[in-house]
Enzyme design. Structure first.
Site, PDB file in Angstrom:
ATOM      1  CG  ASN A   1      38.693  32.533  50.600  1.00 22.49           C
ATOM      2  OD1 ASN A   1      39.118  33.915  50.914  1.00 22.49           O
ATOM      3  ND2 ASN A   1      39.418  31.654  51.152  1.00 22.49           N
TER       4      ASN A   1
ATOM      5  CE  LYS B   1      20.905  43.244  58.916  1.00 22.70           C
ATOM      6  NZ  LYS B   1      19.932  43.797  58.345  1.00 22.70           N
TER       7      LYS B   1
ATOM      8  N   PRO C   1      41.451  26.016  61.185  1.00 27.84           N
ATOM      9  CG  PRO C   1      40.424  23.965  61.997  1.00 27.84           C
ATOM     10  CD  PRO C   1      40.252  25.333  61.551  1.00 27.84           C
ATOM     11  CG  ASP C   2      47.532  25.056  57.379  1.00 28.82           C
ATOM     12  OD1 ASP C   2      46.875  24.398  56.273  1.00 28.82           O
ATOM     13  OD2 ASP C   2      48.337  25.940  57.157  1.00 28.82           O
ATOM     14  CB  ILE C   3      42.494  21.407  55.964  1.00 33.01           C
ATOM     15  CG1 ILE C   3      41.386  21.965  56.542  1.00 33.01           C
ATOM     16  CG2 ILE C   3      42.191  20.086  55.502  1.00 33.01           C
ATOM     17  CD1 ILE C   3      40.187  22.284  55.926  1.00 33.01           C
ATOM     18  CG  LEU C   4      48.259  21.498  52.140  1.00 33.68           C
ATOM     19  CD1 LEU C   4      47.828  20.328  51.382  1.00 33.68           C
ATOM     20  CD2 LEU C   4      48.456  22.970  51.235  1.00 33.68           C
TER      21      LEU C   4
ATOM     22  CG  PHE D   1      44.893  24.045  44.074  1.00 32.72           C
ATOM     23  CD1 PHE D   1      44.555  24.861  42.837  1.00 32.72           C
ATOM     24  CD2 PHE D   1      44.685  22.904  44.193  1.00 32.72           C
ATOM     25  CE1 PHE D   1      44.300  24.233  41.804  1.00 32.72           C
ATOM     26  CE2 PHE D   1      44.350  22.173  43.133  1.00 32.72           C
ATOM     27  CZ  PHE D   1      43.971  22.751  41.860  1.00 32.72           C
TER      28      PHE D   1
ATOM     29  CE  LYS E   1      48.855  26.964  50.359  1.00 35.27           C
ATOM     30  NZ  LYS E   1      47.824  27.602  49.803  1.00 35.27           N
TER      31      LYS E   1
ATOM     32  CE  LYS F   1      49.662  26.309  54.036  1.00 35.67           C
ATOM     33  NZ  LYS F   1      48.924  26.779  55.125  1.00 35.67           N
TER      34      LYS F   1
END
Length: 399
Positions: free
Chosen positions: A208, A286, A304-307, A324, A338, A342
């Site tokens: 990102n 490569k 994994p969805d950490i939040l 965030f 969200k 969450k």
């Protein structure tokens, strides 16, 4: 709180230098000892006699003073005090600090000190907004330099904006916080920051667009209020704050593991831009074009969805979990959804469309969403956002 404390006050050259005289008086009222260092530019705005008379101490001006340097004056000055304060901290002084330049007494003292440093910036709004000053700010924050201000207001030059030096009592309060117990003293806060890199092959990855600037600014602001900070960072452009416990990771899975290992915490702030997906069949070599025009097939899995995972913990869940939401459309609606999805306490929503300049930029335009609804904050630099957030966190954790 300041009784018996020894403060080395460096006075830079700017119209705000006149405030340093009142600052000296306020500090002495509280029992502090002041040793003043006056730059040559500072002498254009306040006189050595007035500074020395108010401080009740000898004033230091020259790096190559025969008597002082025979006693290793710049070394003694830099280490005898409990705190070094620079007020006003001009753009020139900040640039010297960030670049490691030591060509006069003030900059040499700042290079030689092993004590904490607090700066009160003061300059024209365009100088403050200049990319060079903003780059220097990032460096100074990562070096552990603490800062109070600048405030917004009318300038002596007739312009308006950020760049006014904080008022003397604001600086006194910042000195007391730095030398005493801040509102987050004894609190442990975990912050994630930066991007994650999900490998495709040894030279390619998915990531990102995050510089880590906002997460680093948040960690710095929390440290300034006395918190103990565990800082879990991906491969960010912005250096992490040195006073934090820094854990460096590459992938989302590594960030997830480091986060769980960093608990328990009083609060957790998830400012990292974590990649949602990873490649399941990472190539050891490569991947190359074979000339046939055939495209490589990549298989993905969710990271994994950490939040969400931390928000739903029944054991070791932080009292305050903050996420965030970087959105490009329907910002408030998507961020609010969200937060509910969450299960976190707060969501900080920001519009990261390319034309905003937010992602990777020096400023942020956020809306804080809590169970009380949305709260719009004015667009400001990421350091100011971090300070406002840290203050709100302190209010909640001390309630």
């Amino acid at each position: 709180m300041l009784a018996g404390k020894h403060i080395l006050l460096i006075i830079g050259g700017g119209i705000a230098a006149f405030k340093s005289l009142d600052l000296i008086r306020r500090l002495r009222e509280r029992g502090a000892k002041i040793t003043p260092v006056l730059t040559r530019a500072g002498e254009e705005f306040v006189t050595p006699l007035s500074v020395s008379a108010l401080a009740g101490e000898k004033i230091y001006r020259d790096l190559f003073d025969l008597t002082d340097e025979a006693e290793m004056g710049h070394i003694e000055l830099s280490r005898a005090a409990d705190l070094v304060v620079v007020a006003p901290a001009t753009a020139d002084l900040m640039a010297k600090m960030a670049g490691g330049i030591a060509n006069d007494l003030a900059s040499t003292v700042l290079m030689a000190t092993d004590k904490r440093v607090l700066i009160a910036p003061a300059m024209n709004v365009r100088m403050w907004d200049h990319p060079a000053t903003q780059r220097n700010l990032v460096t100074l924050h990562s070096d552990g330099i603490r800062m109070v201000g600048p405030n917004k207001g009318d300038m002596a030059c007739g312009e308006y904006g950020p760049g006014r030096m904080s008022e003397p009592l604001e600086i006194v309060a910042a000195i007391e916080t730095t030398l005493g117990k801040g509102p987050l003293t004894g609190k442990h806060i975990l912050v994630t920051s930066g991007p994650t890199h999900e490998p495709i092959d040894p030279v390619r990855y998915i990531a990102n667009r995050s510089s880590g600037a906002q997460g680093t600014a948040i960690a710095r602001a929390l440290l300034d209020l006395g918190a103990s900070v565990t800082f879990v960072t991906g491969p960010a452009d912005t250096p992490p704050p040195k006073e934090a416990q820094v854990i460096r990771v590459q992938t989302a899975q590594q960030m997830y593991d480091a986060t769980l290992n960093g608990l328990p915490a009083d609060a957790a702030i998830f400012a990292a831009a974590v990649a949602d997906w990873r490649v399941t069949d990472v190539s050891d070599n490569k991947i190359k074009k074979d000339g046939s025009g055939a495209l490589p097939v990549l298989n993905f899995a969710e990271n994994p969805d950490i939040l969400a995972e931390v928000s739903k913990l029944t054991k070791n869940r932080p009292r305050l979990v903050i996420g965030f939401a970087a959105e490009t459309d329907n910002v408030l609606e998507n961020a609010t959804a969200k937060r509910h999805r969450k299960g976190c306490d707060w969501i900080i929503a920001n519009d990261i469309r390319p034309d905003t300049g937010i992602m990777g930029g020096a400023e942020n335009d956020v809306t804080l969403i809590t169970d009380q609804g949305p709260e719009d904050w004015p667009r400001m630099d990421k350091t100011a956002v971090a300070r406002q957030l840290a203050d709100r966190i302190a209010q909640v954790l001390n309630a």
